[in-house]
Design a protein around this motif. Structure first.
Motif, PDB file in Angstrom:
ATOM      1  N   SER A  16       0.975  -1.262   0.066  1.00  0.00           N
ATOM      2  CA  SER A  16      -0.025   0.007  -0.108  1.00  0.00           C
ATOM      3  C   SER A  16       0.882   1.383  -0.038  1.00  0.00           C
ATOM      4  O   SER A  16       0.741   2.216  -0.837  1.00  0.00           O
ATOM      5  N   GLY A  19       4.085   3.018  -3.839  1.00  0.00           N
ATOM      6  CA  GLY A  19       3.315   3.320  -4.971  1.00  0.00           C
ATOM      7  C   GLY A  19       3.822   4.242  -5.771  1.00  0.00           C
ATOM      8  O   GLY A  19       5.183   4.824  -5.844  1.00  0.00           O
ATOM      9  N   LEU A  20       2.910   4.801  -6.574  1.00  0.00           N
ATOM     10  CA  LEU A  20       3.227   5.984  -7.351  1.00  0.00           C
ATOM     11  C   LEU A  20       4.184   7.205  -6.519  1.00  0.00           C
ATOM     12  O   LEU A  20       4.804   7.992  -7.174  1.00  0.00           O
ATOM     13  N   GLY A  21       3.607   7.137  -5.479  1.00  0.00           N
ATOM     14  CA  GLY A  21       4.277   8.263  -4.550  1.00  0.00           C
ATOM     15  C   GLY A  21       5.604   7.977  -4.246  1.00  0.00           C
ATOM     16  O   GLY A  21       6.330   9.087  -4.213  1.00  0.00           O
ATOM     17  N   ASN A  22       6.050   7.119  -4.277  1.00  0.00           N
ATOM     18  CA  ASN A  22       7.474   6.701  -4.207  1.00  0.00           C
ATOM     19  C   ASN A  22       8.269   6.822  -5.194  1.00  0.00           C
ATOM     20  O   ASN A  22       9.473   7.389  -5.573  1.00  0.00           O
ATOM     21  N   TYR A 100      -6.089   7.973  -9.483  1.00  0.00           N
ATOM     22  CA  TYR A 100      -5.052   7.033  -9.076  1.00  0.00           C
ATOM     23  C   TYR A 100      -5.126   5.978 -10.291  1.00  0.00           C
ATOM     24  O   TYR A 100      -4.005   5.551 -11.030  1.00  0.00           O
ATOM     25  N   PHE A 220       1.306  10.872   2.537  1.00  0.00           N
ATOM     26  CA  PHE A 220       0.843  10.118   1.290  1.00  0.00           C
ATOM     27  C   PHE A 220       1.361   8.695   1.005  1.00  0.00           C
ATOM     28  O   PHE A 220       0.754   7.887   0.846  1.00  0.00           O
ATOM     29  N   THR A 221       2.811   8.961   1.052  1.00  0.00           N
ATOM     30  CA  THR A 221       3.442   7.716   0.899  1.00  0.00           C
ATOM     31  C   THR A 221       3.275   6.750   2.045  1.00  0.00           C
ATOM     32  O   THR A 221       3.273   5.440   1.702  1.00  0.00           O
ATOM     33  N   LEU A 222       2.757   6.937   3.193  1.00  0.00           N
ATOM     34  CA  LEU A 222       2.676   5.687   4.099  1.00  0.00           C
ATOM     35  C   LEU A 222       0.978   5.640   4.129  1.00  0.00           C
ATOM     36  O   LEU A 222       0.485   4.888   5.091  1.00  0.00           O
ATOM     37  N   SER A 223       0.444   6.114   3.106  1.00  0.00           N
ATOM     38  CA  SER A 223      -1.236   5.867   2.974  1.00  0.00           C
ATOM     39  C   SER A 223      -1.868   5.944   4.316  1.00  0.00           C
ATOM     40  O   SER A 223      -2.757   5.496   4.623  1.00  0.00           O
ATOM     41  N   VAL A 226      -6.743   7.709   5.652  1.00  0.00           N
ATOM     42  CA  VAL A 226      -7.671   6.951   4.505  1.00  0.00           C
ATOM     43  C   VAL A 226      -8.368   6.034   5.196  1.00  0.00           C
ATOM     44  O   VAL A 226      -9.347   5.381   4.766  1.00  0.00           O
ATOM     45  N   THR A 228      -6.503   3.119   5.547  1.00  0.00           N
ATOM     46  CA  THR A 228      -6.049   1.874   5.000  1.00  0.00           C
ATOM     47  C   THR A 228      -5.132   1.211   5.942  1.00  0.00           C
ATOM     48  O   THR A 228      -5.414  -0.039   6.119  1.00  0.00           O
ATOM     49  N   SER A 315      -1.046  -0.554  -4.218  1.00  0.00           N
ATOM     50  CA  SER A 315      -1.451   0.577  -3.635  1.00  0.00           C
ATOM     51  C   SER A 315      -2.955   0.641  -3.742  1.00  0.00           C
ATOM     52  O   SER A 315      -3.765   0.812  -2.847  1.00  0.00           O
ATOM     53  N   SER A 318      -5.530  -1.423  -1.943  1.00  0.00           N
ATOM     54  CA  SER A 318      -5.490  -0.752  -0.496  1.00  0.00           C
ATOM     55  C   SER A 318      -6.340   0.541  -0.115  1.00  0.00           C
ATOM     56  O   SER A 318      -6.841   0.853   0.907  1.00  0.00           O
ATOM     57  N   MET A 319      -6.726   1.082  -1.321  1.00  0.00           N
ATOM     58  CA  MET A 319      -7.497   2.231  -1.190  1.00  0.00           C
ATOM     59  C   MET A 319      -8.886   1.852  -1.069  1.00  0.00           C
ATOM     60  O   MET A 319      -9.820   2.778  -0.511  1.00  0.00           O
ATOM     61  N   MET A 385      -7.380  13.940   4.070  1.00  0.00           N
ATOM     62  CA  MET A 385      -6.389  13.033   4.594  1.00  0.00           C
ATOM     63  C   MET A 385      -5.906  13.786   5.715  1.00  0.00           C
ATOM     64  O   MET A 385      -5.970  13.087   6.787  1.00  0.00           O
TER      65      MET A 385
END
Ligand code: PFF
Length: 444
Positions: A16, A19-22, A100, A220-223, A226, A228, A315, A318-319, A385
């Motif tokens: 999760s 993702g694209l965040g990383n 996303y 964002f990167t640690l989700s 939300v 999750t 990711s 997980s959303m 968030m």
């Protein structure tokens, strides 16, 4: 019971987080804020703020073993039913997933076109990208449908057979591809330049914008915010060590962001390209560089974009899970019905997001000067968030019995760690997030 194994939880939560965040966002904001010093601020934000909220979600979920609303109510001192409103955060996941999935669709297009052609000039690459997102509605609809279908297919199978399994497959593959790309980057002369760009701090580049960007990225990167991590932790066996697992996830997530940064900056510097190219870094700058490397360039391009798809799919699933669990538990409906409702919602919203970027429908889907895609992004990442995260902090800091939390933490870690965490969750973290939220709202 439909529960994660411990390793399954770590992989799924890391799936999760990574993702694209990383791989897309982290490198380009690091580039925009000048490298080294930004990374130090980011690491501090992960350690003191991100990890604190991560542990907060984990403890609520693991204690509640249920959806967001029910878990809040059961951990609260008063057992007040109004805590059910905390469940609003599950909507943020669906909104994020809508756009996303569209972005994952763009990446799918890059995987496919990388087989045949790569642009040789930035102007061509820019025009290709522009054409894809604004003109090629038919392809984008197909891609979005493919991604949405995949996500729905996986979550229909449940936690163990769906989510855990896909992470057990895709995460090692993602690791393998990134490892291969890192080895290649290591063989290039510019690797040392990338290292010094990323790890030599120049604090003159750090202003309040950089601080807030680092904080937003850490979230964002640690989700977080939300539900999750909360919902995944609700499927973590009660006796599992949530503290250790959370720390592992944060380490994996941070390492992958740093590795992605090293790979991408090495590639950019090898070609003498700009590190501050913004969101186009991956979609415009990289393909041009790959095109100069012949057949190897195609192989690298395909591997890189496939890695992005893998990271994004784990990711994406997980959303949607927090909303599914919410519907299943609160309305007593089957996983199948919940998936139809939530899957249908994000699929349609995704189509709106996709059309709002197009030439043909953009004007109709633009409100207050922002297109629907940007509005969804703003509403979820900038409003919902942070608001959810503030609520989580205030809930644990002031509406939950300290003794209960203390016992949960000290079963797995030291009293000192608990004391630090409790101080952070009551004072520092809510203040930091309120500042972030006010900034997003343009108030400061
Ligand atoms: N952490 C994901 C990324 O870095 O791309 C994004 C994300 C996943 C945000 C899951 C929110 C979420 F619930």
């Amino acid at each position: 019971m439909n529960k994660f194994s411990r390793i399954g939880f770590i992989l799924a939560a890391a799936g999760s987080a990574v993702g694209l965040g990383n791989i897309w966002r982290f490198p380009y904001i690091t580039g925009e804020y000048g490298g080294g010093a930004f990374i130090i601020v980011y690491l501090l934000a992960i350690l003191f703020i991100g990890l604190t909220v991560f542990l907060a979600e984990a403890v609520i979920g693991q204690n509640g073993q249920s959806d967001v609303s029910t878990s809040f109510i059961s951990l609260s001192k008063s057992k007040n039913e109004n805590w059910k409103f905390a469940g609003f955060m599950v909507a943020a996941g669906l909104i994020i997933l809508s756009f996303y999935s569209v972005v994952l669709g763009w990446i799918l297009d890059y995987v496919i076109t990388s087989f045949s052609s790569l642009p040789t000039e930035a102007s061509v690459a820019g025009a290709n990208f522009e054409k894809l997102i604004s003109d090629d509605i038919g392809s984008l609809l197909v891609y979005h449908t493919l991604i949405a279908g995949t996500v729905i297919f996986i979550v229909l199978k449940g936690i163990k057979e769906g989510i855990e399994k896909i992470n057990l497959i895709l995460m090692p593959l993602l690791g393998l591809i990134l490892f291969g790309l890192l080895i290649y980057a290591l063989s290039l002369d510019s690797f040392s330049q990338a290292v010094s760009f990323m790890f030599t701090p120049d604090f003159s580049k750090i202003d309040s914008h950089a601080l807030l960007a680092a904080l937003g990225q850490a979230f964002f990167t640690l989700s977080l915010g939300v539900g999750t991590i909360l919902t995944y932790s609700a499927s973590l066996p009660k006796e599992a060590n949530f503290v250790k697992s959370s720390v592992m996830v944060a380490i994996v997530d941070t390492s992958i962001a740093l590795i992605a940064g090293l790979i991408i900056f090495t590639f950019l510097f090898t070609a003498g390209a700009e590190s501050a190219a913004g969101p186009g870094l991956v979609f415009i700058s990289l393909p041009v560089i790959f095109s100069g490397w012949g057949v190897l360039g195609h192989v690298i391009a395909i591997s890189f974009f496939v890695a992005l798809v893998f990271a994004g799919i784990t990711s994406a699933v997980s959303m949607i899970e927090p909303a599914l669990r919410f519907f299943i538990e609160r309305f007593n409906i089957s996983r199948r019905s919940a998936t139809i409702i939530c899957g249908g919602t994000f699929y349609v919203l995704g189509i709106v997001a996709l059309l709002s970027m197009s030439k043909s429908f953009g004007a109709e889907l633009t409100f207050f000067g922002k297109n629907a895609f940007d509005i969804m992004d703003f509403m979820s990442s900038s409003l919902m968030m942070p608001i959810a995260a503030i609520m989580i902090c205030i809930f644990l800091g002031y509406f939950v019995d300290k003794k209960v939390l203390e016992e949960k933490f000290t079963t797995h870690t030291s009293q000192t760690i608990f004391n630090i965490w409790y101080f952070l969750i009551r004072y520092l973290v809510p203040v930091a997030i309120i500042v972030l939220l006010l900034n997003k709202l343009g108030a400061i």
